[in-house]
Design a protein around this motif. Sequence first.
Motif, PDB file in Angstrom:
ATOM      1  N   ILE A 183       9.725 -11.115  -0.348  1.00  0.00           N
ATOM      2  CA  ILE A 183      10.537  -9.936  -0.017  1.00  0.00           C
ATOM      3  C   ILE A 183       9.976  -8.703  -0.720  1.00  0.00           C
ATOM      4  O   ILE A 183       9.817  -7.635  -0.114  1.00  0.00           O
ATOM      5  N   GLU A 186       6.722  -7.614   1.120  1.00  0.00           N
ATOM      6  CA  GLU A 186       6.912  -7.094   2.487  1.00  0.00           C
ATOM      7  C   GLU A 186       7.641  -5.748   2.455  1.00  0.00           C
ATOM      8  O   GLU A 186       7.178  -4.766   3.046  1.00  0.00           O
ATOM      9  N   GLU A 202       6.707  -8.224 -11.996  1.00  0.00           N
ATOM     10  CA  GLU A 202       6.733  -9.677 -11.783  1.00  0.00           C
ATOM     11  C   GLU A 202       6.739 -10.375 -13.129  1.00  0.00           C
ATOM     12  O   GLU A 202       5.950 -10.052 -14.013  1.00  0.00           O
ATOM     13  N   GLY A 266      14.688 -13.813  -5.575  1.00  0.00           N
ATOM     14  CA  GLY A 266      15.062 -15.069  -4.946  1.00  0.00           C
ATOM     15  C   GLY A 266      16.470 -15.031  -4.374  1.00  0.00           C
ATOM     16  O   GLY A 266      17.179 -14.026  -4.485  1.00  0.00           O
ATOM     17  N   MET A 313      12.717 -21.476   1.977  1.00  0.00           N
ATOM     18  CA  MET A 313      13.768 -20.719   2.656  1.00  0.00           C
ATOM     19  C   MET A 313      13.140 -19.979   3.827  1.00  0.00           C
ATOM     20  O   MET A 313      12.738 -18.810   3.714  1.00  0.00           O
ATOM     21  N   VAL A 344       4.476 -17.606   6.428  1.00  0.00           N
ATOM     22  CA  VAL A 344       3.694 -16.387   6.678  1.00  0.00           C
ATOM     23  C   VAL A 344       4.275 -15.231   5.866  1.00  0.00           C
ATOM     24  O   VAL A 344       5.490 -15.051   5.833  1.00  0.00           O
TER      25      VAL A 344
END
Length: 460
Positions: A183, A186, A202, A266, A313, A344
């Motif tokens: 997420i 993207e 991160e 998450g 997920m 992907v």
Amino acid sequence: MKFDLVIIGAGPGGYVAAIRAAQLGKKVAIIEKEKQLGGTCLRVGCIPSKALLESSRLYEQATAGINDRGIIFSKVQLDLEAMMQHKTGVVDTLAGGIDGLMNKNKITRFSGHGRLGGNHTVVIDSSDGEETVEAANILLATGSVPTSLPGIEIDGEYVGSSTEALKYGDIPKQLVVIGGGVIGLELGTVWRRLGSTVTVLEYLDRILPGIDTEIAKDALKIFKKQGLKFQLNSQVTGVKPNRKTVDVLIEGQESIRCDKVLMAVGRRPNTANLGLEAAGVKVDTRGFVTVDSHYKTSIGGVFAVGDLIGGAMLAHKAEEEGIACVEQLFSGYGHVNYDAVPAVVYTEPEIATVGKTEDELKEGKIDYKIGKFPYLANGRARASGHLEGKVKILAHAKTDRILGVHIIGANAGEMIAECVAAIEFGASSEDIARTCHAHPTLSETIKEAALAVGNRTIHF
Ligand code: FAD
Ligand code: NAD
């Protein structure tokens, strides 16, 4: 009312299972608490994010990307409201399509919050009151919701989840993304393309945990070149809202001031008011519903699939599980091959993967051979200017059976389908190497990588 199957949750796991059960001649009901069917995936996940990724890609291309091809745009403008309206239109159209599918398959639809009522019943709470339906079988498919960090509240204003980041009304000048997973990358890419300065924080020393390490390292280099900023090994300890900005506090590092924070660390199973405890349905330590290989929970006649039971997920994983569960239940056979579930990441370039990573093979002490082929040696990639990326095929050292394929590069998300089919059919790398691929196509990189497993690549 009595049904053969009552499904709680109309995401990809739930609504696809409903259609399959109806195809098998069963009387099916589906309960959804939101107005639109389609779940996280359609309303606030896969589809709206891909609409924004595609629109922002076009915008970036128009503003900067294609002068070297002799195409020069001038006065390119961004109408964020129209971009958002396009996204909403796509979601509305597809949601209408699912309504049509429910009608066509004569599936009874209930609007409201479903929960286990005990003794083969489900209770539906809605603005009209409470209703109880009887069910020979119950399928839980309530999906997942965003999670946050201890002490940080997702307030929807300064700190939002992906749901907020899919509908910002203005382009944040400074956007801090917490979490360098799917997420974060993207949606970080969307807002970078639209003009935000995006910093990804991160916790680990790498991005995209779970993705083959070599491919994740390639991705990090490429995303940095594109302008995404990364701070790895960063532990966020809190946020401090100011009047119009927010400070993100990081252990042992300077805080970062920004307009918006995207929390992308998450998601957790959505079990709120589902009546699990009262019914005695077991969950694991992280709250995921525990199931056996036939998706049976600890209670007879109650099944669960999708994000709610953990694992990857992914929408297509939820769909496969929904179908396998229902087929197992009503026709006696159903199965998901988890080694052949692709994933992907829809960044640019895309990252697509199926089967085992090299890290997993090393850890499992499985002997393997590798074949790699770079995009820059592929004619179609050259012609279309997609020079970044590679295909990496991992095959068993003795049997040559394909164990994993990892692609970073243009159209990786479409190309992986060939590799998924190969793994599903138990193909060897030799099988792909001897399969004729059209020229000039990007898919020739897969054939060449398969040839490379046997050290006989032609074009590199
Ligand atoms: P969900 O889709 O979460 O559906 C559960 C449904 O149950 C929801 O509609 C919810 O409202 C309803 N519900 C919950 N509790 C109740 C209740 N008690 N009563 C009635 N209804 C209830 N996956 C991909 O494969 N590809 C992608 O590109 C992709 N992109 C994503 C992008 C984002 C931003 C996000 C957040 C996720 C993305 N995912 C993607 C993941 C994907 O959305 C999920 O894996 C998938 O939706 C899971 O399906 P599901 O049916 O298990 O649950
Ligand atoms: P994720 O698990 O992909 O990534 C979370 C990231 O946050 C990880 O890199 C993790 O190390 C990091 N993190 C965890 N705690 C942290 C901390 N305290 N500080 C900083 N970083 C921290 O989760 P996500 O990106 O939130 O996505 C949720 C789920 O949605 C994923 O399971 C994914 O499969 C699914 N999804 C899929 C797609 C897709 O298929 N294209 C797209 C979006 C989401």
